[in-house]
Write an enzyme that holds these catalytic residues in place. Structure first.
Site, PDB file in Angstrom:
ATOM      1  N   SER A 136       0.961  -1.278  -0.040  1.00  0.00           N
ATOM      2  CA  SER A 136       0.011  -0.018  -0.146  1.00  0.00           C
ATOM      3  C   SER A 136       1.079   1.304   0.016  1.00  0.00           C
ATOM      4  O   SER A 136       0.517   2.330  -0.463  1.00  0.00           O
ATOM      5  CB  SER A 136      -0.987   0.070   0.970  1.00  0.00           C
ATOM      6  OG  SER A 136      -0.338   0.102   2.148  1.00  0.00           O
TER       7      SER A 136
ATOM      8  N   ARG B  41      22.007 -15.069   0.162  1.00  0.00           N
ATOM      9  CA  ARG B  41      21.611 -13.477   0.375  1.00  0.00           C
ATOM     10  C   ARG B  41      22.673 -12.836  -0.233  1.00  0.00           C
ATOM     11  O   ARG B  41      22.342 -11.903  -0.882  1.00  0.00           O
ATOM     12  CB  ARG B  41      21.567 -13.471   1.868  1.00  0.00           C
ATOM     13  CG  ARG B  41      21.216 -11.899   2.045  1.00  0.00           C
ATOM     14  CD  ARG B  41      20.932 -11.420   3.444  1.00  0.00           C
ATOM     15  NE  ARG B  41      22.431 -11.351   4.221  1.00  0.00           N
ATOM     16  CZ  ARG B  41      22.640 -10.914   5.518  1.00  0.00           C
ATOM     17  NH1 ARG B  41      21.538 -10.443   5.946  1.00  0.00           N
ATOM     18  NH2 ARG B  41      23.554 -10.768   5.961  1.00  0.00           N
TER      19      ARG B  41
ATOM     20  N   HIS C  25       8.981   2.790   8.774  1.00  0.00           N
ATOM     21  CA  HIS C  25       8.656   1.982   9.912  1.00  0.00           C
ATOM     22  C   HIS C  25       7.445   2.392  10.650  1.00  0.00           C
ATOM     23  O   HIS C  25       7.228   3.671  11.109  1.00  0.00           O
ATOM     24  CB  HIS C  25       9.712   2.034  10.828  1.00  0.00           C
ATOM     25  CG  HIS C  25       9.505   1.079  11.979  1.00  0.00           C
ATOM     26  ND1 HIS C  25       9.711  -0.514  11.964  1.00  0.00           N
ATOM     27  CD2 HIS C  25       9.273   1.043  13.283  1.00  0.00           C
ATOM     28  CE1 HIS C  25       9.469  -1.171  12.912  1.00  0.00           C
ATOM     29  NE2 HIS C  25       9.307  -0.135  13.841  1.00  0.00           N
TER      30      HIS C  25
ATOM     31  N   ASP D 209      16.112  -1.214  11.440  1.00  0.00           N
ATOM     32  CA  ASP D 209      14.942  -0.228  12.233  1.00  0.00           C
ATOM     33  C   ASP D 209      15.799   0.751  12.586  1.00  0.00           C
ATOM     34  O   ASP D 209      15.485   1.239  13.787  1.00  0.00           O
ATOM     35  CB  ASP D 209      13.856  -0.770  12.867  1.00  0.00           C
ATOM     36  CG  ASP D 209      12.976  -1.850  11.933  1.00  0.00           C
ATOM     37  OD1 ASP D 209      13.003  -1.538  10.827  1.00  0.00           O
ATOM     38  OD2 ASP D 209      12.337  -2.712  12.654  1.00  0.00           O
TER      39      ASP D 209
ATOM     40  N   GLU E 268       1.072   6.906   6.918  1.00  0.00           N
ATOM     41  CA  GLU E 268       2.353   6.469   6.272  1.00  0.00           C
ATOM     42  C   GLU E 268       2.223   6.850   4.768  1.00  0.00           C
ATOM     43  O   GLU E 268       3.195   7.362   4.127  1.00  0.00           O
ATOM     44  CB  GLU E 268       2.421   5.104   6.240  1.00  0.00           C
ATOM     45  CG  GLU E 268       2.782   4.447   7.534  1.00  0.00           C
ATOM     46  CD  GLU E 268       3.183   2.777   7.568  1.00  0.00           C
ATOM     47  OE1 GLU E 268       4.140   2.487   7.998  1.00  0.00           O
ATOM     48  OE2 GLU E 268       2.352   2.059   6.837  1.00  0.00           O
TER      49      GLU E 268
HETATM   50  C1  GRF Z   1       4.171  -0.752   6.775  1.00  0.00           C
HETATM   51  O1  GRF Z   1       3.526  -0.488   8.017  1.00  0.00           O
HETATM   52  C2  GRF Z   1       5.476  -0.243   6.888  1.00  0.00           C
HETATM   53  O2  GRF Z   1       5.596   0.794   7.694  1.00  0.00           O
HETATM   54  C3  GRF Z   1       6.114  -1.486   7.415  1.00  0.00           C
HETATM   55  O3  GRF Z   1       5.487  -2.541   6.822  1.00  0.00           O
HETATM   56  C4  GRF Z   1       4.191  -2.270   6.380  1.00  0.00           C
HETATM   57  C5  GRF Z   1       3.991  -2.283   4.716  1.00  0.00           C
HETATM   58  O4  GRF Z   1       2.692  -1.953   4.483  1.00  0.00           O
HETATM   59  N1  GRF Z   1       7.673  -1.436   7.227  1.00  0.00           N
HETATM   60  P1  GRF Z   1       2.400  -2.184   2.911  1.00  0.00           P
HETATM   61  O5  GRF Z   1       2.836  -3.363   2.201  1.00  0.00           O
HETATM   62  O6  GRF Z   1       3.143  -1.025   2.312  1.00  0.00           O
HETATM   63  O7  GRF Z   1       0.933  -2.129   2.724  1.00  0.00           O
END
Ligand code: GRF
Length: 199
Positions: free
Chosen positions: A19, A72, A116, A152, A181
């Site tokens: 998202s 990795r 985050h 993080d 976000e």
């Molecule tokens: C978000 O809450 C981001 O902060 C975290 O993972 C989630 C990802 O959500 N790191 P999306 O896939 O962008 O919907």
């Protein structure tokens, strides 16, 4: 999407719904963020965000093998190659659930950004919203930061504070955080790129 040679070239990495990737793509399309999205990458073939990205006509790439240190290292080499061939300057992590190696991060110091869902340094990790909610803090929020060799962690670019109201549920808090976000990431990248002469 029209090509703008002077815009910063960014790749977005996701693992799930995407998202935030969706919101960033919209910001680019609406002219709110001057950037060129070179590709959307994922470590998971089944990430629904990959289909969203393909539906938007974006190039997508899979970087799926992270099971051992050797795998990795090879996967990170593939990622670096893709960044190089697409002349990508910025790596934007948007719900990417893999830890990049210190060597990879060092190679791109100051050019990897993460979002985050807490006020770092509080509540790092994969369950930040739930951890803050269960702890009973009165305020949590969202952090956008540059990525360093720790998880993080790294210089903070922006934070938004979100109060946890009486009667708040985990679901209502989660919805508020995601909504925030989606605004904060594009605004912060715009600011970051403008400081580097891009926006
Ligand atoms: C978000 O809450 C981001 O902060 C975290 O993972 C989630 C990802 O959500 N790191 P999306 O896939 O962008 O919907």
């Amino acid at each position: 999407m029209a090509s703008h040679p002077s815009f910063p070239r960014i790749a977005i990495l996701i693992s799930g719904k995407g998202s935030n990737m969706h919101a960033l793509t919209d910001a680019v399309r609406n002219g709110k963020l001057n950037a060129e999205i070179t590709f959307v990458g994922s470590d998971k073939a089944e990430a629904s965000g990959l289909h969203t990205a393909q539906g938007k006509g974006l190039d997508t790439a899979l970087f799926s093998n992270w099971s051992t240190a050797e795998h990795r290292a090879n996967t990170e080499k593939e990622l670096l190659r893709k960044l190089k061939t697409t002349q990508t300057e910025w790596l934007i992590l948007a719900g990417f659930m893999r830890i990049l190696s210190p060597a990879f991060v060092k190679n791109m110091t100051g050019r990897i950004v993460n979002i985050h869902p807490s006020l770092l340094p509080s509540f790092p990790g994969a369950h930040a919203i739930e951890d803050a909610f269960n702890y009973g803090v009165k305020y949590t929020g969202v952090t956008v930061h540059l990525v360093d060799e720790q998880v993080d962690h790294g210089p903070i670019l922006a934070q938004s504070v979100i109060p946890i109201e009486d009667g708040e549920t985990l679901a209502s808090l989660t919805a508020k955080i995601h909504q925030e976000e989606h605004c904060l990431y594009a605004a912060t990248l715009k600011h970051l790129f403008s400081n580097k002469g891009g926006n």
